[in-house]
Design a protein around this motif. Structure first.
Motif, short mmCIF file in Angstrom:
data_model
loop_
_atom_site.label_atom_id
_atom_site.label_comp_id
_atom_site.label_asym_id
_atom_site.label_seq_id
_atom_site.Cartn_x
_atom_site.Cartn_y
_atom_site.Cartn_z
N HIS A 44 0.82 -1.21 0.00
CA HIS A 44 0.00 0.00 0.00
C HIS A 44 0.86 1.27 0.00
O HIS A 44 0.33 2.37 -0.13
CB HIS A 44 -0.95 -0.01 1.20
N LEU A 45 2.16 1.12 0.20
CA LEU A 45 3.08 2.26 0.17
C LEU A 45 3.91 2.27 -1.10
O LEU A 45 4.76 3.15 -1.29
CB LEU A 45 4.00 2.21 1.39
N GLY A 46 3.70 1.29 -1.96
CA GLY A 46 4.41 1.26 -3.24
C GLY A 46 5.83 0.73 -3.17
O GLY A 46 6.56 0.79 -4.15
N ALA A 47 6.23 0.21 -2.00
CA ALA A 47 7.59 -0.34 -1.86
C ALA A 47 7.64 -1.73 -2.47
O ALA A 47 6.61 -2.38 -2.66
CB ALA A 47 7.98 -0.38 -0.39
N THR A 48 8.85 -2.18 -2.75
CA THR A 48 9.02 -3.50 -3.36
C THR A 48 9.48 -4.50 -2.32
O THR A 48 10.59 -4.38 -1.80
CB THR A 48 10.06 -3.44 -4.50
N PRO A 49 8.65 -5.49 -1.99
CA PRO A 49 9.10 -6.51 -1.04
C PRO A 49 10.08 -7.46 -1.71
O PRO A 49 9.82 -7.96 -2.81
CB PRO A 49 7.81 -7.24 -0.65
N VAL A 50 11.22 -7.66 -1.05
CA VAL A 50 12.23 -8.60 -1.55
C VAL A 50 12.29 -9.75 -0.54
O VAL A 50 12.73 -9.54 0.59
CB VAL A 50 13.60 -7.91 -1.70
N LEU A 51 11.82 -10.92 -0.95
CA LEU A 51 11.72 -12.02 0.00
C LEU A 51 13.07 -12.70 0.20
O LEU A 51 13.86 -12.82 -0.75
CB LEU A 51 10.69 -13.05 -0.51
#
Ligand SMILES: *Cc1c(COP(=O)(O)O)cnc(C)c1O
Length: 417
Positions: A108-115
């Protein structure tokens, strides 16, 4: 063929009716706290009454400067990320193995999750995190899975070395610690859930902890608009003019939920001590049983025992499937033995494989797939989760659970096709 196993017609080990485990423990004290609050007010717009009492108590319990209550853990995580100034395009390294709400607010903040993958205990592995760091990495987020602290010192050292933030989601791990330091105090901020079954429960609720003044003010601006912001933001704080609207989200906790959590917090250490004793007994009884591997904790690690996570080893039982073993345990009456569903490797969910239909912004930005996180997936596949009871009078039931495990392991051959 006749077998003593209940699944094959034998007598169940545990005849007691369910549920065998309930949480949180509700006492006359809890009822009184709620009724008193009901009489004194059911919406609180500023930092007064039970809101101030619980925030002060949390800040003291954790030894931090600021605590902000929220309506849920998901809301706390959202506020924490916004308050730490996560921006669109920032890469945030997150555990592949966690509850999804650790990560979804970032979308919802536009960040990219890197797992990143986990270690043998199911916790974020600093070695895998190190390989994922790029010049766009803004922060590392760690969950302390099932209450057992992750390698927070290792992750903090890594974050410091790269000049990025460490943030925590200790929603399973209230009161857990490593070398005497509580989870939730290792990074720039932490966001906890106080949802029903969590070690510290409000029924529904959450909170953010931080020592950083700007993170505190921005947490208020994110989800506690108007009165609270106007009262608390100093006149000369650059964002004070935004106090009335804040960022326009409302994440305030319900005062009745806060009164439950305040009552629970007074008992938390006693509950955790009881759990630690019972977990030790369960581990001792299960240790060495064919087909079952028990957790091994370092001597400086104190778990909250949100769950006792066993690893099923089918190779020790001639390849008997976990499904069949689990079915046999349930037939014995072990209804609290669980194979977690919604808490699992995020790459197995459509949201992380193909986010575009729900979040158009992410169309083509990332796409995870089954097989991407072999350790997380293997741990998840082989997990049998038990609750950890906390009262001495629960011991007879605990012992019957352990007897049921022994019975199924002793007679596993009856279950082979
Ligand atoms: C429960 C939980 C959340 C979400 O908390 P809610 O209060 O249900 O919104 C987030 N992260 C973890 C690890 C959790 O266990």
């Amino acid at each position: 063929m006749s077998s003593p196993l209940a699944l094959l017609g034998g007598k169940p080990t545990i005849p007691e009716s369910t549920p065998h485990f309930t949480w949180p423990p509700l006492t006359n004290g809890t009822t009184k706290a709620v009724l008193d609050q009901l009489a004194s007010g059911i919406s609180i717009y500023d930092r007064s009454g039970v809101i101030a009492q619980l925030e002060d108590a949390l800040a003291e319990y954790f030894g931090v400067r600021y605590a902000v209550l929220t309506s849920s853990g998901t809301a706390a995580l959202h506020s924490m990320y916004a308050a730490c100034r996560v921006r669109p395009g920032d890469e945030i390294i997150v555990p592949a193995y966690t509850f999804f709400a650790t990560v979804t607010p970032l979308l919802h903040l536009g960040a990219t999750p890197v797992l990143a993958d986990c270690d043998a205990n199911g916790n974020l592995d600093p070695r895998d995190v190190a390989e994922k760091i790029t010049d766009r990495t803004f922060a590392i987020v760690v969950t302390h899975m099932w209450g057992t602290p992750a390698d927070a010192f290792g992750l903090r050292a890594l974050a410091e070395r790269h000049g990025i933030h460490l943030l925590e989601d200790p929603s399973h791990a209230h009161g857990a610690s490593m070398a005497g330091q509580k989870t939730g105090t290792f990074g720039r901020a932490a966001a906890f859930s106080m949802n029903g079954p969590k070690p510290l429960s409000a029924g529904e609720g959450g909170f953010v902890l931080t020592d950083v003044e700007d993170v505190y003010y921005r947490t208020l601006l994110h989800g506690q608009y108007n009165k609270r912001c106007r009262n608390e933001l100093p006149k000369d704080y650059q964002l004070a003019p935004y106090g009335v609207t804040g960022m326009g989200l409302k994440h305030r906790i319900h005062p009745l939920a806060a009164s439950i959590a305040l009552d629970q917090l007074g008992h938390l250490d006693e509950y955790l001590a009881g759990r630690a004793r019972i977990a030790a007994s369960m581990i001792e009884q299960l240790d060495g049983m064919p087909g079952i591997a028990v957790p091994r904790l370092g001597s400086d690690v104190r778990s909250s025992w949100y769950g006792l996570i066993l690893q099923y080893r089918s190779e020790e039982l001639d390849g008997l499937s976990i499904e069949r073993f689990y079915e046999a345990l349930h037939a014995e009456g072990c209804m609290e033995v669980d194979r977690p569903g919604s808490t699992g490797p995020l790459n197995l969910f459509p949201l992380f494989q193909n986010p575009g239909p729900l979040f158009p912004h992410y169309e083509g930005k990332f796409s995870y797939a089954p097989g991407d996180f072999p350790r997380a997936e293997e741990i998840h596949r082989n997990t049998l989760k038990l609750p950890v009871w906390h009262r001495e009078e629960d011991m007879p039931l605990v012992d019957r659970y352990m007897a049921a495990f022994r019975k199924v392991a002793d007679h596993y051959r009856d279950l082979l096709e």
